[in-house]
Design a protein around this motif. Structure first.
Motif, mmCIF file in Angstrom:
data_model
loop_
_atom_site.group_PDB
_atom_site.id
_atom_site.type_symbol
_atom_site.label_atom_id
_atom_site.label_comp_id
_atom_site.label_asym_id
_atom_site.label_seq_id
_atom_site.Cartn_x
_atom_site.Cartn_y
_atom_site.Cartn_z
ATOM 1 N N VAL A 62 6.577 10.137 -6.421
ATOM 2 C CA VAL A 62 7.872 10.042 -5.731
ATOM 3 C C VAL A 62 8.803 9.165 -6.568
ATOM 4 O O VAL A 62 8.414 8.107 -7.059
ATOM 5 N N GLN A 63 10.029 9.602 -6.737
ATOM 6 C CA GLN A 63 10.982 8.870 -7.568
ATOM 7 C C GLN A 63 11.524 7.653 -6.822
ATOM 8 O O GLN A 63 11.550 7.615 -5.584
ATOM 9 N N SER A 64 11.956 6.676 -7.587
ATOM 10 C CA SER A 64 12.486 5.461 -6.968
ATOM 11 C C SER A 64 13.654 4.928 -7.778
ATOM 12 O O SER A 64 13.798 5.213 -8.970
ATOM 13 N N VAL A 65 14.479 4.156 -7.088
ATOM 14 C CA VAL A 65 15.562 3.424 -7.741
ATOM 15 C C VAL A 65 15.467 2.000 -7.224
ATOM 16 O O VAL A 65 15.255 1.767 -6.033
ATOM 17 N N ARG A 66 15.601 1.029 -8.129
ATOM 18 C CA ARG A 66 15.328 -0.356 -7.766
ATOM 19 C C ARG A 66 16.549 -1.239 -8.024
ATOM 20 O O ARG A 66 17.296 -1.025 -8.976
ATOM 21 N N THR A 96 13.779 -1.561 -3.173
ATOM 22 C CA THR A 96 13.413 -0.313 -3.829
ATOM 23 C C THR A 96 13.627 0.836 -2.854
ATOM 24 O O THR A 96 13.144 0.780 -1.719
ATOM 25 N N LEU A 97 14.346 1.847 -3.291
ATOM 26 C CA LEU A 97 14.524 3.070 -2.517
ATOM 27 C C LEU A 97 13.663 4.159 -3.141
ATOM 28 O O LEU A 97 13.713 4.382 -4.354
ATOM 29 N N TRP A 98 12.898 4.840 -2.319
ATOM 30 C CA TRP A 98 12.071 5.960 -2.757
ATOM 31 C C TRP A 98 12.698 7.251 -2.239
ATOM 32 O O TRP A 98 13.171 7.293 -1.104
ATOM 33 N N TYR A 99 12.713 8.304 -3.064
ATOM 34 C CA TYR A 99 13.329 9.543 -2.599
ATOM 35 C C TYR A 99 12.603 10.750 -3.155
ATOM 36 O O TYR A 99 12.042 10.729 -4.260
ATOM 37 N N LEU A 100 12.598 11.805 -2.361
ATOM 38 C CA LEU A 100 11.938 13.063 -2.718
ATOM 39 C C LEU A 100 12.892 14.194 -2.396
ATOM 40 O O LEU A 100 13.234 14.432 -1.242
ATOM 41 N N GLU A 101 13.350 14.863 -3.443
ATOM 42 C CA GLU A 101 14.283 15.979 -3.272
ATOM 43 C C GLU A 101 13.576 17.162 -2.608
ATOM 44 O O GLU A 101 12.384 17.385 -2.795
ATOM 45 N N GLN A 102 14.334 17.912 -1.827
ATOM 46 C CA GLN A 102 13.863 19.153 -1.200
ATOM 47 C C GLN A 102 12.555 18.959 -0.439
ATOM 48 O O GLN A 102 11.657 19.809 -0.494
ATOM 49 N N PHE A 103 12.455 17.850 0.260
ATOM 50 C CA PHE A 103 11.284 17.618 1.112
ATOM 51 C C PHE A 103 11.232 18.658 2.219
ATOM 52 O O PHE A 103 10.156 19.124 2.583
ATOM 53 N N GLU A 109 0.818 -1.214 0.000
ATOM 54 C CA GLU A 109 0.000 0.000 0.000
ATOM 55 C C GLU A 109 0.851 1.264 0.000
ATOM 56 O O GLU A 109 0.531 2.228 -0.703
ATOM 57 N N VAL A 110 1.933 1.261 0.775
ATOM 58 C CA VAL A 110 2.802 2.439 0.793
ATOM 59 C C VAL A 110 3.474 2.619 -0.564
ATOM 60 O O VAL A 110 3.569 3.734 -1.092
ATOM 61 N N GLY A 111 3.934 1.521 -1.171
ATOM 62 C CA GLY A 111 4.550 1.616 -2.485
ATOM 63 C C GLY A 111 3.610 2.195 -3.531
ATOM 64 O O GLY A 111 3.997 3.058 -4.339
ATOM 65 N N VAL A 112 2.363 1.745 -3.526
ATOM 66 C CA VAL A 112 1.365 2.270 -4.472
ATOM 67 C C VAL A 112 1.141 3.758 -4.222
ATOM 68 O O VAL A 112 1.053 4.554 -5.165
ATOM 69 N N ARG A 113 1.068 4.148 -2.960
ATOM 70 C CA ARG A 113 0.807 5.554 -2.623
ATOM 71 C C ARG A 113 1.971 6.449 -3.069
ATOM 72 O O ARG A 113 1.746 7.532 -3.643
ATOM 73 N N LEU A 114 3.196 6.006 -2.819
ATOM 74 C CA LEU A 114 4.351 6.822 -3.216
ATOM 75 C C LEU A 114 4.439 6.957 -4.724
ATOM 76 O O LEU A 114 4.734 8.040 -5.250
ATOM 77 N N ALA A 115 4.169 5.873 -5.437
ATOM 78 C CA ALA A 115 4.201 5.923 -6.900
ATOM 79 C C ALA A 115 3.131 6.882 -7.429
ATOM 80 O O ALA A 115 3.377 7.669 -8.356
ATOM 81 N N ALA A 116 1.933 6.835 -6.840
ATOM 82 C CA ALA A 116 0.845 7.702 -7.278
ATOM 83 C C ALA A 116 1.155 9.175 -7.009
ATOM 84 O O ALA A 116 0.688 10.060 -7.742
ATOM 85 N N ALA A 117 1.962 9.428 -5.961
ATOM 86 C CA ALA A 117 2.341 10.798 -5.622
ATOM 87 C C ALA A 117 3.502 11.305 -6.467
ATOM 88 O O ALA A 117 3.935 12.450 -6.310
ATOM 89 N N LEU A 127 2.427 11.620 3.437
ATOM 90 C CA LEU A 127 3.007 11.200 2.165
ATOM 91 C C LEU A 127 2.981 9.686 2.026
ATOM 92 O O LEU A 127 2.642 9.159 0.949
ATOM 93 N N MET A 128 3.306 8.978 3.107
ATOM 94 C CA MET A 128 3.411 7.522 3.045
ATOM 95 C C MET A 128 2.088 6.812 3.309
ATOM 96 O O MET A 128 1.965 5.600 3.104
#
Length: 222
Positions: A30-34, A39-46, A20-28, A102-103
């Protein structure tokens, strides 16, 4: 514990939280690297520079030598300073709630933000954020929300050199960037502890590194 024993600690509830958190971050957006295992999720200038500076001030005021939750702690394993921030400070709570929103995670499932300071030469060796259920501390942790699921970490500044967060098993390394929020799931797709989520705070070579970390539980922490 062996990798096989960790793999047996599956949980439908934890698997659902992770998905559920992964789906929410993707919908928002939020960038990711796998990598194959993480999977790492990151948001610049949070965080703004002003908010980052405010949290650094709180860390400097309250910091103490960091401790380890372990039956056999090694003083050379983690050499930073740290402190729990005042959860009910208006400015701290606003940041805390932004992370939860966010999460998509409940405020009551999240531990208090912990501030950490790394001076030159300091580090945190490779470790897991999830709890090892064969340790004596687990009985108490099980009563206060149970297993740690997600981790959210914010880099408050960028040291002059070093201080990377390295997920060696996953083959991923993150350089500190001021105000960047980094998130990852400590469980795998089956809700079992994910060994690929092991990470290290690499040695700061020059300057001072500041971060805040928030851990979420599978149940209610408070």
């Amino acid at each position: 514990m062996t990798p096989e024993q960790f793999a047996l600690q599956t949980s439908e509830a934890r698997a659902r939280i992770g998905a559920e958190v992964g789906v929410r971050l993707a919908a928002a957006g939020v960038q990711s690297v796998r990598s194959p295992g993480l999977t790492l999720w990151y948001l610049e200038q949070f965080l703004t520079l002003a908010d980052s500076s405010y949290l650094i001030e709180q860390i400097e005021h309250d910091r103490q030598p960091s401790t380890l939750l372990s039956d056999s702690p090694d003083e050379a394993f983690r050499t930073s300073d740290s402190c729990n921030l005042n959860r009910w400070d208006e400015r701290v709570r606003a940041i805390d709630l932004r992370i939860c929103e966010l999460m998509g995670l409940e405020e009551r499932s999240g531990e208090t933000l912990q501030g950490q300071r790394y001076a030159p030469g300091q580090y945190f060796r490779t470790h897991h954020d999830f709890f090892h259920t064969d340790q004596s501390y687990w009985a108490d942790q099980e009563k206060t929300g149970g297993q740690r699921t997600w981790t959210a970490m914010i880099f408050l500044n960028q040291p002059e050199a070093g201080g990377e967060t390295a997920f060696e098993a996953a083959g991923l390394t993150v350089n500190p960037r001021t105000g960047m929020l980094l998130m990852w799931n400590n469980m795998d797709a089956n809700g079992a502890p994910n060994l690929y989520a092991a990470h290290a705070g690499q040695t700061v070579q020059a300057g001072v590194k500041y971060i805040v970390t928030k851990w979420f539980r599978e149940g209610n922490w408070f």
